[in-house]
Design a protein around this motif. Structure first.
Motif, mmCIF file in Angstrom:
data_model
loop_
_atom_site.group_PDB
_atom_site.id
_atom_site.type_symbol
_atom_site.label_atom_id
_atom_site.label_comp_id
_atom_site.label_asym_id
_atom_site.label_seq_id
_atom_site.Cartn_x
_atom_site.Cartn_y
_atom_site.Cartn_z
ATOM 1 N N ASP A 1 13.974 -26.337 4.500
ATOM 2 C CA ASP A 1 15.197 -26.343 3.712
ATOM 3 C C ASP A 1 16.131 -25.247 4.211
ATOM 4 O O ASP A 1 15.816 -24.065 4.094
ATOM 5 C CB ASP A 1 14.837 -26.111 2.246
ATOM 6 C CG ASP A 1 16.052 -26.138 1.324
ATOM 7 O OD1 ASP A 1 17.191 -26.162 1.829
ATOM 8 O OD2 ASP A 1 15.858 -26.113 0.095
ATOM 9 N N PRO A 2 17.287 -25.594 4.769
ATOM 10 C CA PRO A 2 18.197 -24.568 5.292
ATOM 11 C C PRO A 2 18.688 -23.612 4.207
ATOM 12 O O PRO A 2 19.060 -22.469 4.501
ATOM 13 C CB PRO A 2 19.383 -25.380 5.863
ATOM 14 C CG PRO A 2 18.837 -26.740 6.056
ATOM 15 C CD PRO A 2 17.815 -26.948 4.990
ATOM 16 N N TRP B 1 18.381 -30.106 8.426
ATOM 17 C CA TRP B 1 17.013 -29.834 7.960
ATOM 18 C C TRP B 1 16.009 -30.014 9.105
ATOM 19 O O TRP B 1 15.106 -29.202 9.281
ATOM 20 C CB TRP B 1 16.650 -30.791 6.819
ATOM 21 C CG TRP B 1 17.174 -30.403 5.478
ATOM 22 C CD1 TRP B 1 18.467 -30.232 5.100
ATOM 23 C CD2 TRP B 1 16.389 -30.148 4.311
ATOM 24 N NE1 TRP B 1 18.555 -29.912 3.775
ATOM 25 C CE2 TRP B 1 17.299 -29.850 3.259
ATOM 26 C CE3 TRP B 1 15.028 -30.159 4.039
ATOM 27 C CZ2 TRP B 1 16.865 -29.555 1.967
ATOM 28 C CZ3 TRP B 1 14.603 -29.878 2.754
ATOM 29 C CH2 TRP B 1 15.507 -29.569 1.728
ATOM 30 N N ILE B 2 16.195 -31.086 9.853
ATOM 31 C CA ILE B 2 15.263 -31.370 10.958
ATOM 32 C C ILE B 2 15.368 -30.284 12.026
ATOM 33 O O ILE B 2 14.350 -29.838 12.582
ATOM 34 C CB ILE B 2 15.560 -32.762 11.553
ATOM 35 C CG1 ILE B 2 15.198 -33.853 10.530
ATOM 36 C CG2 ILE B 2 14.792 -32.972 12.855
ATOM 37 C CD1 ILE B 2 15.646 -35.245 10.923
ATOM 38 N N GLU C 1 14.478 -35.394 3.734
ATOM 39 C CA GLU C 1 14.282 -33.976 3.441
ATOM 40 C C GLU C 1 12.871 -33.706 2.933
ATOM 41 O O GLU C 1 12.253 -32.695 3.298
ATOM 42 C CB GLU C 1 15.316 -33.528 2.405
ATOM 43 C CG GLU C 1 16.742 -33.514 2.942
ATOM 44 C CD GLU C 1 17.780 -33.197 1.890
ATOM 45 O OE1 GLU C 1 18.971 -33.127 2.251
ATOM 46 O OE2 GLU C 1 17.396 -33.006 0.714
ATOM 47 N N LEU C 2 12.373 -34.608 2.110
ATOM 48 C CA LEU C 2 10.994 -34.457 1.628
ATOM 49 C C LEU C 2 10.013 -34.482 2.788
ATOM 50 O O LEU C 2 9.055 -33.697 2.831
ATOM 51 C CB LEU C 2 10.668 -35.574 0.637
ATOM 52 C CG LEU C 2 9.217 -35.626 0.144
ATOM 53 C CD1 LEU C 2 8.858 -34.364 -0.633
ATOM 54 C CD2 LEU C 2 8.983 -36.871 -0.722
ATOM 55 N N LYS C 3 10.251 -35.363 3.746
ATOM 56 C CA LYS C 3 9.363 -35.435 4.902
ATOM 57 C C LYS C 3 9.411 -34.135 5.708
ATOM 58 O O LYS C 3 8.377 -33.680 6.219
ATOM 59 C CB LYS C 3 9.729 -36.637 5.768
ATOM 60 C CG LYS C 3 9.333 -37.975 5.137
ATOM 61 C CD LYS C 3 9.707 -39.143 6.018
ATOM 62 C CE LYS C 3 9.243 -40.462 5.403
ATOM 63 N NZ LYS C 3 7.777 -40.587 5.338
ATOM 64 N N VAL C 4 10.582 -33.534 5.817
ATOM 65 C CA VAL C 4 10.677 -32.245 6.510
ATOM 66 C C VAL C 4 9.845 -31.200 5.778
ATOM 67 O O VAL C 4 9.071 -30.453 6.384
ATOM 68 C CB VAL C 4 12.144 -31.783 6.612
ATOM 69 C CG1 VAL C 4 12.215 -30.346 7.133
ATOM 70 C CG2 VAL C 4 12.936 -32.708 7.534
ATOM 71 N N VAL C 5 10.002 -31.138 4.454
ATOM 72 C CA VAL C 5 9.260 -30.165 3.645
ATOM 73 C C VAL C 5 7.759 -30.344 3.818
ATOM 74 O O VAL C 5 6.997 -29.371 3.840
ATOM 75 C CB VAL C 5 9.656 -30.297 2.157
ATOM 76 C CG1 VAL C 5 8.747 -29.467 1.269
ATOM 77 C CG2 VAL C 5 11.110 -29.877 1.946
#
Length: 316
Positions: A312-313, A306-307, A271-275
């Motif tokens: 963040d949904p 998330w991806i 999730e951090l990588k998505v952000v």
């Protein structure tokens, strides 16, 4: 927002570690299983949480060489964990290895520049080495206490730490250096019961989005139990929510270095990588989750969501 953390860990699991026995925690999505990650070239040789517990037990029994040996196993396995370096510094101080203590506390201070215990431990080591830089540590602690104020929750602790360093400087000047028992006692935070309570409190605070208070409680749990992947994951989660992505990443990486199969760390790191816009990196975390969750799991599905949306949904 979906569930954040799982309090099922509490009820003796962490306490087993503090007593020197191995236990796998389930909070934060641990992969479970009794054997831990398979040995590999990249995996630590020792279980740092178990070695941390051994070091604490040895330190409390004044077995300083054994404490230092176990603490070194922790720093080898988790070299960026400041609690491990503080523990090693205390063990070296108990053995009157002041150069070793100074080195360990210097490392802890660099990793966490605002850590009063690390500065105090460093000051005591410097005093016993007759290094005038010990006075700089007294000044740092005094300034911190003054800025904190009389009503500050840390006031008594800061005064005690400042006095410990000042006493060491005075004792060495008088030709009678003393061990750092005060610092060792303050560092252990009262044992497993207090550590468990701090962990439970941190879980509640995170669910209430009180991240600063949660981090304070997690620090107590971490100092009690060492680099436990669940605690590290929650520290990373809290720092991420505070917007400090670099610091969050250090905790996720520590957790995964200890347990490469830790499901919670894999999800939250993804999730951090998505952000941060690193979707390929997030997909790598998802691939690892999919491999671990052969029949699917909520953690993998959440990261997949998330991806898919690219952020963040929960903010939609």
């Amino acid at each position: 927002m979906r569930r954040i953390l799982n309090t099922a860990l509490i009820g003796g699991g962490l306490a087993l570690l503090a007593g020197g026995g191995a236990a796998l925690a389930s909070g934060g999505g641990s992969s479970g299983g009794s054997s831990g990650p398979a040995p590999s070239a990249s995996a630590p040789r020792y279980d740092p949480s178990v070695e941390y517990a051994k070091a604490v037990a040895a330190l409390r029994s004044n077995q300083f060489k054994a404490a230092a040996s176990a603490a070194e196993h922790v720093t080898d396995a988790a070299p960026t964990n400041p609690d491990a370096w503080r523990l090693l510094g205390a063990a070296k101080a108990g053995d009157r290895d002041w150069r070793g203590s100074r080195k360990a506390y210097e490392r802890a201070s660099k990793l966490t520049p605002d850590d009063a215990e690390a500065h105090a431990g460093l000051g005591v080591a410097l005093a016993n080495l007759k290094d005038p830089k010990a006075k700089a540590e007294i000044e740092w602690l005094s300034a911190r206490a003054q800025a904190c104020g009389a009503g500050c929750p840390e006031a008594d602790r800061l005064r005690s730490l400042t006095a410990a360093v000042a006493d060491a400087v005075s004792a060495v000047a008088a030709g009678a250096p003393k061990p750092s028992a005060k610092l060792e006692g303050s560092m252990l935070f009262g044992g497993a019961g207090k550590g468990d309570a701090a962990y439970v409190q941190a879980v509640s605070l995170i669910n209430e989005k009180h991240y600063d208070e949660a981090l304070a409680s997690l620090s107590v749990a971490a100092a009690t139990f060492g680099p436990l992947p669940d605690i590290l994951t929650y520290q990373g989660f809290s720092w991420r929510k505070k917007g400090d992505y670099d610091r969050a990443e250090t905790y996720y990486r520590q957790a995964l270095a200890i347990d490469p199969k830790h499901i919670g760390a894999l999800e939250y790191y993804g999730e951090l990588k998505v952000v941060r816009g690193d979707v390929p990196g997030a997909k790598l975390m998802l691939a690892r989750l999919d491999k671990l969750c052969a029949y699917g799991c909520a953690d993998a599905e959440e990261l997949r969501r998330w991806i898919d949306v690219g952020h963040d949904p929960g903010k939609d």
